[in-house]
Design a protein around this motif. Structure first.
Motif, short mmCIF file in Angstrom:
data_model
loop_
_atom_site.label_atom_id
_atom_site.label_comp_id
_atom_site.label_asym_id
_atom_site.label_seq_id
_atom_site.Cartn_x
_atom_site.Cartn_y
_atom_site.Cartn_z
N GLY A 1 0.78 -1.23 0.00
CA GLY A 1 0.00 0.00 0.00
C GLY A 1 0.80 1.26 0.00
N ILE A 2 2.11 1.20 0.07
CA ILE A 2 2.93 2.40 0.06
C ILE A 2 3.88 2.40 -1.14
CG2 ILE A 2 2.77 2.80 2.55
CD1 ILE A 2 5.50 1.50 2.86
N GLY A 3 3.46 1.69 -2.17
CA GLY A 3 4.22 1.71 -3.40
C GLY A 3 5.36 0.73 -3.47
N GLU A 4 5.49 -0.12 -2.47
CA GLU A 4 6.57 -1.09 -2.46
C GLU A 4 6.03 -2.48 -2.82
OE1 GLU A 4 8.56 -1.03 1.24
OE2 GLU A 4 9.22 1.07 1.08
N THR A 5 6.78 -3.19 -3.65
CA THR A 5 6.41 -4.55 -4.04
C THR A 5 7.54 -5.50 -3.68
OG1 THR A 5 5.06 -3.78 -5.89
CG2 THR A 5 5.77 -6.06 -5.94
N VAL A 6 7.20 -6.52 -2.94
CA VAL A 6 8.18 -7.54 -2.55
C VAL A 6 7.99 -8.75 -3.45
CG1 VAL A 6 9.03 -9.02 -0.71
CG2 VAL A 6 8.20 -6.70 -0.18
N GLU A 7 9.05 -9.21 -4.10
CA GLU A 7 8.97 -10.33 -5.03
C GLU A 7 9.65 -11.55 -4.46
OE1 GLU A 7 10.90 -11.61 -9.33
OE2 GLU A 7 10.61 -9.48 -8.88
N SER A 8 9.00 -12.68 -4.55
CA SER A 8 9.62 -13.97 -4.24
C SER A 8 9.39 -14.89 -5.42
CB SER A 8 9.04 -14.58 -2.97
OG SER A 8 7.67 -14.90 -3.15
N LYS A 9 10.25 -15.89 -5.59
CA LYS A 9 10.10 -16.80 -6.72
C LYS A 9 10.43 -18.22 -6.29
CE LYS A 9 14.72 -15.68 -8.54
NZ LYS A 9 15.45 -15.17 -9.71
#
Length: 249
Positions: free
Chosen positions: A152-160
């Motif tokens: 919600g604050i413009g941050e995206t956490v990516e996992s794969k």
């Protein structure tokens, strides 16, 4: 089935010396790859089975050979890519707050060696209807799933997660090699063609052979085994052009 494929390939290569006509071509088209499970837990969450259809493209080279009038074969080396991106959804559907949100992206890459027997019905000068059938061997290069979280604050956490290497549950434990059998049809005018087909997977793509070996299913049957029966299927349509031709008649 591996022996059948190798024998078919050997016969095709040997009979090239008897070809009346041959051509080397390049093709490109659409492909959809589907993992299927034929005996899942009826009470399981379908999303856990990871049966998402992956849409993408197929490209490669093909060697087209005619042995006698109408009858011949094609040997193709192809690359297939598929992907699927889901929409943003709440991590907890019951939560009152909008965030965090999550979405998934699935990627699939493979190489294919295809041997098709074919018959071309000549309906006019240099114009043909084509029927094909034959085996293929498919080798997975990469099968990865990506998870994105928006707080919600413009941050995206990516996992794969690699579906070939990771084996926490059934849906994340896949074999790289698959043998398929395809049927198809097409239309050719001069050097140009359009072909489509469906490849049925003949090997079980899942490394875990018993659902009860997976944490997702170990308590589902009170100790009774339930074996996986899966397929890796694919349908495709390709446009092609023969840029080199040889006529030995």
């Amino acid at each position: 089935m591996k022996k059948v494929f190798l024998c078919t390939l050997l016969i095709s290569v040997v009979t090239l010396t008897y070809a009346q006509r041959s051509a080397l071509g390049l093709e490109f088209g659409f492909a959809q790859t589907d993992y299927r499970v034929n005996s899942p837990d009826p009470n399981a969450d379908p999303s856990q089975l990871n049966l998402t259809a992956l849409n993408g493209f197929k490209l490669g080279f093909v060697w087209d050979v005619t042995y006698i009038k109408g009858f011949g074969s094609t040997i193709g080396l192809r690359y297939t890519y598929g992907t699927k991106l889901t929409s943003w959804e709440p991590v907890d559907p019951n939560q009152l707050a909008k965030y965090p949100l999550a979405k998934d992206r699935f990627n699939y890459n493979q190489l294919e060696l295809v041997v098709d027997w074919q018959y071309k019905f000549e309906i006019a000068g240099n114009t043909y209807l084509i029927l094909t059938t034959g085996p293929s061997i498919q080798v997975g290069i990469e099968r990865k799933d990506y998870l994105y979280i928006d707080n919600g604050i413009g941050e995206t956490v990516e996992s794969k997660v690699s579906r070939y290497d990771y084996s926490e549950d059934l849906s994340k434990a896949y074999n790289r090699v698959n043998i398929g059998w395809g049927i198809g049809a097409g239309f050719q005018y001069d050097r140009f063609y359009i072909r489509g087909g469906y490849d049925f997977g003949l090997l079980n793509p899942y490394k875990i052979k018993d659902f009860t070996e997976s944490p997702l299913y170990e308590h589902a049957y009170d100790g009774d085994s339930r074996y996986t029966r899966g397929r890796l299927d694919q349908w495709h349509i390709r446009l092609g052009f023969y840029f080199m031709q040889w006529d030995d008649k």
